[in-house]
Design an enzyme around this catalytic site. Structure first.
Site, PDB file in Angstrom:
ATOM      1  N   ASP A 140       0.822  -1.202   0.000  1.00 11.07           N
ATOM      2  CA  ASP A 140       0.000   0.000   0.000  1.00 11.07           C
ATOM      3  C   ASP A 140       0.861   1.259   0.000  1.00 11.07           C
ATOM      4  OD1 ASP A 140      -2.325  -1.516   0.074  1.00 11.07           O
ATOM      5  OD2 ASP A 140      -2.455  -1.465   2.262  1.00 11.07           O
ATOM      6  N   TYR A 183       7.303  -9.533   7.017  1.00  9.18           N
ATOM      7  CA  TYR A 183       7.290  -8.092   7.227  1.00  9.18           C
ATOM      8  C   TYR A 183       7.891  -7.738   8.581  1.00  9.18           C
ATOM      9  CZ  TYR A 183       3.965  -7.278   3.348  1.00  9.18           C
ATOM     10  OH  TYR A 183       3.363  -7.190   2.131  1.00  9.18           O
TER      11      TYR A 183
END
Length: 296
Positions: free
Chosen positions: A57, A129
């Site tokens: 994003d 992540y």
């Protein structure tokens, strides 16, 4: 197309409107594909060129993003441009760096020729992540401001790790995802843990077979709520029972999130992994048993 090339990519997501190319917006995909079209004049002027492991994003960073690119043999061979000491893989990295510029916020860190059974998206076994979070006890560091989210209250590391541990495993993460029509929210969360880097500065390590939209930022937001004492630890298991994203916690900002690594099987297993991943469809997914729960 006769040659498939794996690209390893890093970027600072601050000034990008996410990975995916969008009209009138600066994106990672758009910037890289513009550079590739300069490098390879024979590429089509419209349409996507890159298949990526995971779309990020706006504001999200990456040190270990992976994509693949398909090229004709002649186009791939033209990468070298007669430099006898260059192979096409090294030449692609070097020449793209020259096109993007020394101060570019996106870099191709590696390139290598792979077989057609490799698919950056569908061959992936897992994505990993990190999330960087600071609380009110930390000393502000302006050099880290673009990759650190700051919360106002002090955080309890043990409480955050306890809440993270509850979620590890195969679950329906509907309470932690922004819904997408027809997409499953069942995921296997393989690793979720926190460490304190320095006083008041924390880093989460999160790994799963795949993530649904905004899932990581929701997971760390939940842990922050528990770590600040705003959400009781006892309520965390209930979040796995809800059918839509919960309002019991705040989804944290994108800037603290970095995609660090994508895992792939050995070359011999790439084709079978790709087929298995492509075969997964929402109507084939077995729903996990769960009870009705009130909105949290």
């Amino acid at each position: 197309m006769n040659v498939r090339v794996r690209l390893d990519i890093a970027y600072d997501g601050t000034a990008f409107s996410g990975w995916a190319a969008q009209p009138e917006l600066r994106t990672v995909q758009g910037t890289l594909e513009d550079a590739l079209r300069i490098l390879y004049r024979a590429l089509p002027e419209i349409g996507p060129l890159l298949t990526v492991a995971g779309r990020t994003d706006a504001g999200v960073h990456a040190t270990g993003q992976v994509a693949h690119l398909d090229l004709d043999d002649e186009v791939w061979a033209s990468t070298v441009r007669g430099r006898g000491d260059d192979d096409p893989e090294a030449a692609l990295v070097r020449r793209c760096a020259g096109i993007l510029g020394a101060d570019s916020d996106v870099v191709i860190t590696g390139a290598r020729e792979v077989g057609p059974e490799f698919d950056a998206r569908f061959s992936a076994l897992w994505r990993s992540y990190e999330y960087r979070l600071a609380d009110s006890t930390s000393v502000a560091n302006p050099l880290e401001r673009h990759r650190t989210t700051v919360v106002r209250r002090a955080l309890d590391l043990d409480a955050m790790n306890a809440s993270a541990e509850v979620l590890v495993g195969l679950h329906d993460f509907a309470g932690f995802c922004k819904p997408r029509e027809g997409a499953t929210t069942i995921r296997t969360l393989q690793e979720f843990r926190w460490e304190e880097l320095e006083r008041g500065v924390f880093r989460a390590h999160v790994r799963a077979d795949a993530f649904c939209h905004s899932m990581v930022r929701s997971l760390v937001g939940m842990c922050a709520a528990v770590g600040q004492g705003r959400l009781p630890l006892a309520r965390v298991p209930e979040l796995l029972e809800v059918r839509s994203r919960s309002n019991a916690f705040t989804v944290l900002a994108a800037k603290g999130l970095t995609l660090t690594e994508v895992g792939y099987p050995d070359d011999a297993d790439l084709a079978s992994r790709q087929l298995a991943t492509r075969a997964k469809r929402p109507d084939n997914v077995v729903e996990l048993p769960r009870r009705e729960a009130s909105k949290l």
